[in-house]
Every structure is written in structure tokens, then in C-alpha cells.
Scaffold this active site. Structure first.
Site, PDB file in Angstrom:
ATOM      1  N   VAL A 133      28.491   7.884 -31.920  1.00 18.89           N
ATOM      2  CA  VAL A 133      28.265   6.779 -32.859  1.00 18.89           C
ATOM      3  C   VAL A 133      28.048   5.464 -32.116  1.00 18.89           C
ATOM      4  CG1 VAL A 133      29.583   7.918 -34.682  1.00 18.89           C
ATOM      5  CG2 VAL A 133      30.778   6.370 -33.112  1.00 18.89           C
ATOM      6  N   ASP A 134      27.811   5.544 -30.793  1.00 12.03           N
ATOM      7  CA  ASP A 134      27.736   4.341 -29.961  1.00 12.03           C
ATOM      8  C   ASP A 134      26.349   3.721 -29.873  1.00 12.03           C
ATOM      9  OD1 ASP A 134      26.382   6.071 -28.111  1.00 12.03           O
ATOM     10  OD2 ASP A 134      28.307   6.628 -27.216  1.00 12.03           O
ATOM     11  N   HIS A 158      26.851  11.973 -36.900  1.00 13.23           N
ATOM     12  CA  HIS A 158      28.131  11.462 -37.399  1.00 13.23           C
ATOM     13  C   HIS A 158      28.083   9.980 -37.730  1.00 13.23           C
ATOM     14  CE1 HIS A 158      30.201  15.041 -35.184  1.00 13.23           C
ATOM     15  NE2 HIS A 158      29.640  15.399 -36.312  1.00 13.23           N
ATOM     16  N   CYS A 225      34.526  -7.523 -49.539  1.00 16.65           N
ATOM     17  CA  CYS A 225      33.085  -7.413 -49.325  1.00 16.65           C
ATOM     18  C   CYS A 225      32.395  -8.619 -49.973  1.00 16.65           C
ATOM     19  CB  CYS A 225      32.574  -6.115 -49.949  1.00 16.65           C
ATOM     20  SG  CYS A 225      30.788  -6.009 -50.104  1.00 16.65           S
ATOM     21  N   CYS A 228      30.320  -7.816 -53.046  1.00 15.39           N
ATOM     22  CA  CYS A 228      31.153  -7.528 -54.220  1.00 15.39           C
ATOM     23  C   CYS A 228      31.624  -8.817 -54.878  1.00 15.39           C
ATOM     24  CB  CYS A 228      32.352  -6.674 -53.817  1.00 15.39           C
ATOM     25  SG  CYS A 228      31.975  -4.938 -53.484  1.00 15.39           S
ATOM     26  N   GLY A 271      27.232  17.774 -22.991  1.00 14.65           N
ATOM     27  CA  GLY A 271      28.407  16.913 -23.099  1.00 14.65           C
ATOM     28  C   GLY A 271      29.182  17.090 -24.386  1.00 14.65           C
ATOM     29  N   ASN A 297      27.948  21.445 -19.925  1.00 16.30           N
ATOM     30  CA  ASN A 297      29.214  20.777 -20.223  1.00 16.30           C
ATOM     31  C   ASN A 297      30.232  21.111 -19.157  1.00 16.30           C
ATOM     32  OD1 ASN A 297      30.786  19.226 -22.374  1.00 16.30           O
ATOM     33  ND2 ASN A 297      32.131  20.977 -22.027  1.00 16.30           N
ATOM     34  N   LEU A 298      31.125  20.162 -18.892  1.00 17.48           N
ATOM     35  CA  LEU A 298      32.257  20.397 -18.006  1.00 17.48           C
ATOM     36  C   LEU A 298      33.463  20.798 -18.835  1.00 17.48           C
ATOM     37  CD1 LEU A 298      32.046  17.435 -15.447  1.00 17.48           C
ATOM     38  CD2 LEU A 298      31.814  19.874 -14.935  1.00 17.48           C
TER      39      LEU A 298
END
Length: 363
Positions: A133-134, A158, A225, A228, A271, A297-298
């Protein structure tokens, strides 16, 4: 409601820890990955391990277990609970995320991000699906592709930390929301400024959550918000546009992830331990369609021992630049975009420790 944090089955972890993985030389790994990708039309699924060289910790270490054994994420139903109990969960979440978001926001793409961007630019990788999500895959290719092209070719399975949405659907840019949190909590703004000045950053998870101890969350204010309020409503039930544990992925995202797998000729996973079912089912879907699958992958993964999944245990940062060169051949030097990408990327992994060095704060 009982919701658990996804994990790798214990039998796999015990089996992996009892066996010694065969050492793979970088040159051998490069040859195998390049041969896999050279036919083109590959889909790639990435996980938290891809962002480690950018200074963002993975959830799990080389043995497949959580690096923070006390990791206790807030679940979706807790964050969205309108009761006072939900208010307490939101105060805890947003204080920790307020402090943890800047390091993720400011992180820079590493050599793996740029290597994958080069493979996307040259169309050897047609679709990229990331659990992260970065936003670092976007950063690596944003100077070449516009937003529409990135949205078409990169799927954030995600979600993304860089935007926030309230329970009524109103969106807010994350930087704007950070400023709202600062204005509502000047004492924590001062603390955050001190952290930045001294470099005493709390231990940050890939989702932007940090480890804090000795903190009173009761006085932290989560603002209403603004949209809102304009509609004469009061609501501070807001969440980043990421998928929380216990929350379902939107149907259109799930359907697109399946479609991306269906349209590719082969699948490379990088990863990721595949502990979350949203990623593991993409592997299963590719195998049901009899597509070649390669996993880089490790450490242990949920796919270990599955017939037909080839696995290479090596860090992506050690090989992916050379993989691109091998895939493109001598002609890679004639494309200035590729040359620039293969000269870009940081290598700045977080400290290899299991000790939380976060400041202890009384607030």
C-alpha cells in the site's frame, strides 16, 4: 466476531525451519528468472519483501514468522464501529498511523521497483499486482506513464495509504488528512516534529502502523470529515483506502486480479509469503489455468511444497537489475528510459533487529 491475522500454516514453518534451503548463486538466479520472463506477457505479484530495500520493514522475517511477535492490528469491524468502543479504536489507529505515515510517504523506490518498472516499460511484464500500500511501484514509473496508464497496468490489491475515505464515501487526500490531524492535535504535531528532527522514528509496519508504548490515546482527536460537515453531518469514522484484516476486497478489484492472471502467459511472485488468501488464490488461479509459476522469496511461503511452483530463495535486490539486462540483451543500453531506471533506486533496508527502538511517550 472472530477474525484472525493471516499466517503461514505451522506445518510449513516447521518443515522449512528443519530443512536447509539450497543456496542459489546470483548468476544462476538471474539466468532462471530471465528465461522465465523472456517470452513476455508476464504478470507479477509483489509483497512486502519487495519494499524492504526502501527502508520499509516486512511483516515476517526469514523464518516466516512475524518480526513483531506482539503485532496486534486493528480489524475492520473495530475501526468502523460507531460505538464508544469504536471511537477508542479509531483514536489508537489514527495516532499510530499519524506518526507512521510520513516514513512510508517519503520512502523512495529501490532497485527492484525500478527493475520491474523497466520490464513494464518494455512490456515484458504486462500486469503488476501488488499487495503493498506504499505506492512505490507508481513512484518508480510515474515519470514515464500518466495516471491512467498506471491505473491500467498496476493493481493495488490491498488499496493505498495515500488516500482516506469516510463511512459515507467522501474522499480526502492523505496529506490533507495529516494536516487536519495536526491541527486537531497540536501536542502530537510537536512530538512528530521532534521525531523528524532527531530521527527517533518508531518502528513502522508496512501499513503505516507504528509501535508505541506508554501512550494515552484518550485525548487524541480524530476530526470530522469536512465533506460530511458541509452536509450537516458529523462523522469521524474514516479509514485509509486500504483493506483491513476482516474486510473484503471490492468485487471489481477481485475480478480484475483474476482477469490479469487469465490474460498473462506466466506468473512471477516476488517478496511475498502468500499468507493472505487474496494473494494465494491468485497463485491457485494461475495453476488451475496451467500457467507457469515462479516464486522469488527469502524464507518459507504458503506455496512451499505445492507441485508446479518453482521457488528461488534470493533477495530480489541482488538480481533484478541483471535480470532486466539479460531479458533485454545488449539492446538495453539503447533505451534511455531503461538506462535511467537501471541506474536508479535506493538500497537502504531497515536495521536487521528484533528490538523495538521506538520512543516511550507519556501523552
Amino acid at each position: 466476531m472472530r477474525v484472525s491475522v493471516p499466517s503461514i500454516p505451522e506445518a510449513i514453518l516447521k518443515s522449512a525451519n528443519a530443512a536447509q534451503a539450497r543456496a542459489v548463486l546470483p548468476a544462476e538466479a538471474v539466468d532462471r528468472i530471465a528465461a522465465f520472463l523472456s517470452p513476455g506477457n508476464a504478470a507479477v505479484v509483489t509483497g512486502a519483501g519487495v519494499s524492504v530495500d526502501s527502508g520499509i520493514r516486512a511483516y515476517r522475517g526469514a523464518k516466516g514468522r512475524y518480526l513483531n511477535p506482539n503485532y496486534k492490528p486493528i480489524f475492520y469491524h473495530e475501526l468502523m464501529d460507531p460505538s464508544p468502543k469504536g471511537e477508542a479504536f479509531r483514536r489508537r489507529y489514527w495516532l499510530r498511523s499519524y506518526l507512521g505515515y510520513p516514513p512510508v510517504r517519503d520512502a523512495q523506490p529501490n532497485t527492484t521497483h525500478f527493475a520491474l518498472a523497466a520490464l513494464q516499460h518494455t512490456s515484458f511484464v504486462n500486469k503488476l499486482i501488488t499487495q503493498n500500500v506504499d505506492g512505490l511501484h507508481h513512484k518508480a514509473i510515474a515519470h514515464v506513464w500518466d495516471n491512467a496508464h498506471m491505473d491500467e497496468r498496476i493493481l493495488e490489491l490491498h488499496g493505498r495509504l495515500r488516500s482516506v475515505r469516510c463511512v459515507h464515501g467522501h474522499p480526502t487526500d492523505r496529506d490533507d488528512f495529516q494536516r487536519q490531524l495536526s491541527a486537531a492535535n497540536p501536542q502530537w504535531k510537536t512530538f512528530a516534529d521532534e521525531l523528524e528532527a532527531t530521527g527517533r522514528q518508531p518502528r513502522t509496519n508496512p501499513d503505516g502502523d507504528v509501535v508505541l508504548e506508554g501512550v494515552n490515546y484518550d485525548e487524541f482527536v480524530v476530526p470530522d470529515c469536512p465533506a460530511c460537515l458541509l452536509e450537516n453531518m458529523h462523522s469521524n469514522i474514516q479509514k485509509p483506502e486500504v483493506i483491513f484484516f476482516g474486510e473484503s476486497i471490492a468485487k471489481e478489484v477481485k475480478d480484475r486480479s483474476y482477469s490479469d492472471i487469465e490474460r498473462c502467459d506466466r506468473l512471477l511472485l516476488m517478496g511475498t509469503t502468500l499468507a493472505t488468501f487474496s494473494a494465494f488464490r491468485l497463485l491457485r488461479h494461475a495453476m488451475d489455468l496451467q500457467k507457469p509459476v515462479l516464486l522469488l522469496n527469502l524464507g518459507p511461503t504458503r506455496a512451499d511444497g505445492i507441485h508446479g511452483v518453482e521457488k528461488i530463495e534470493i533477495a530480489s535486490g541482488a538480481v533484478m537489475r541483471d535480470v532486466v539486462k539479460a531479458v533485454l540483451g545488449a539492446g538495453w543500453t539503447s533505451d534511455p528510459v531503461v538506462v535511467d531506471m537501471l541506474q536508479s533506486g535506493i538500497i537502504k533496508p531497515p536495521p536487521d533487529d528484533h528490538v523495538d527502538t521506538a520512543p516511550r511517550v507519556e501523552a
